[in-house]
Design a protein around this motif. Sequence first.
Motif, PDB file in Angstrom:
ATOM      1  N   LYS A 169       0.838  -1.208   0.000  1.00 37.90           N
ATOM      2  CA  LYS A 169       0.000   0.000   0.000  1.00 37.90           C
ATOM      3  C   LYS A 169       0.870   1.254   0.000  1.00 37.90           C
ATOM      4  CE  LYS A 169      -4.117  -1.765   2.345  1.00 37.90           C
ATOM      5  NZ  LYS A 169      -4.933  -1.667   3.578  1.00 37.90           N
ATOM      6  N   LEU A 176      -7.859   2.171  -3.573  1.00 37.55           N
ATOM      7  CA  LEU A 176      -9.304   2.331  -3.460  1.00 37.55           C
ATOM      8  C   LEU A 176      -9.935   1.184  -2.665  1.00 37.55           C
ATOM      9  CD1 LEU A 176      -9.966   3.385  -7.161  1.00 37.55           C
ATOM     10  CD2 LEU A 176      -9.676   4.874  -5.174  1.00 37.55           C
ATOM     11  N   GLU A 187       2.163   9.169  -5.283  1.00 35.53           N
ATOM     12  CA  GLU A 187       1.051   9.997  -5.762  1.00 35.53           C
ATOM     13  C   GLU A 187      -0.114   9.178  -6.305  1.00 35.53           C
ATOM     14  OE1 GLU A 187       3.118  12.276  -8.644  1.00 35.53           O
ATOM     15  OE2 GLU A 187       4.421  13.202  -7.158  1.00 35.53           O
ATOM     16  N   SER A 188      -0.391   8.047  -5.669  1.00 36.42           N
ATOM     17  CA  SER A 188      -1.487   7.179  -6.072  1.00 36.42           C
ATOM     18  C   SER A 188      -2.321   6.850  -4.848  1.00 36.42           C
ATOM     19  CB  SER A 188      -0.936   5.897  -6.698  1.00 36.42           C
ATOM     20  OG  SER A 188      -0.126   6.213  -7.811  1.00 36.42           O
ATOM     21  N   GLU A 189      -3.453   6.165  -5.077  1.00 29.27           N
ATOM     22  CA  GLU A 189      -4.304   5.820  -3.947  1.00 29.27           C
ATOM     23  C   GLU A 189      -4.818   4.391  -4.070  1.00 29.27           C
ATOM     24  OE1 GLU A 189      -7.925   8.138  -3.789  1.00 29.27           O
ATOM     25  OE2 GLU A 189      -7.948   8.328  -5.953  1.00 29.27           O
ATOM     26  N   THR A 246       0.770   4.766  -2.208  1.00 34.42           N
ATOM     27  CA  THR A 246       0.507   6.060  -1.572  1.00 34.42           C
ATOM     28  C   THR A 246       1.738   6.957  -1.583  1.00 34.42           C
ATOM     29  OG1 THR A 246       0.940   5.127   0.618  1.00 34.42           O
ATOM     30  CG2 THR A 246      -1.358   5.191  -0.120  1.00 34.42           C
ATOM     31  N   VAL A 250      -6.451   0.019  -7.354  1.00 27.03           N
ATOM     32  CA  VAL A 250      -5.687   1.243  -7.113  1.00 27.03           C
ATOM     33  C   VAL A 250      -5.897   2.229  -8.255  1.00 27.03           C
ATOM     34  CG1 VAL A 250      -3.924   0.075  -5.748  1.00 27.03           C
ATOM     35  CG2 VAL A 250      -3.586   0.318  -8.185  1.00 27.03           C
TER      36      VAL A 250
END
Length: 95
Positions: free
Chosen positions: A27, A38, A34-36, A31, A65
């Motif tokens: 994870k 979901l 610059e990503s997330e 993060t 993601v």
Amino acid sequence: MKKYEVMFILRSNLEQEKIQKEVADVKAIFTGNESEVLECKEWGLRELAYEIEHMRKGYYVWMLVNATPKAVSEFDRVVRLDENIIRHIIVVDGE
């Protein structure tokens, strides 16, 4: 950014706290770039379709993601070096 489905399989002989650390590390790759993340679903210990490194079971983790190309390539690089992850796949989500 695009949506990706990410799945990886951990060694079946890992302790629960080591599994949680591996999931948290993956994870953090997203993060930190610059990503997330979901969604994250731990499917748990399952039979493998075929034997991998003399193992017949693995701990499956699936993630959805929203990621940059940099995050995807970093994930691919890191999991190739991690000996606790025996297989992984990254697929563009076709929604």
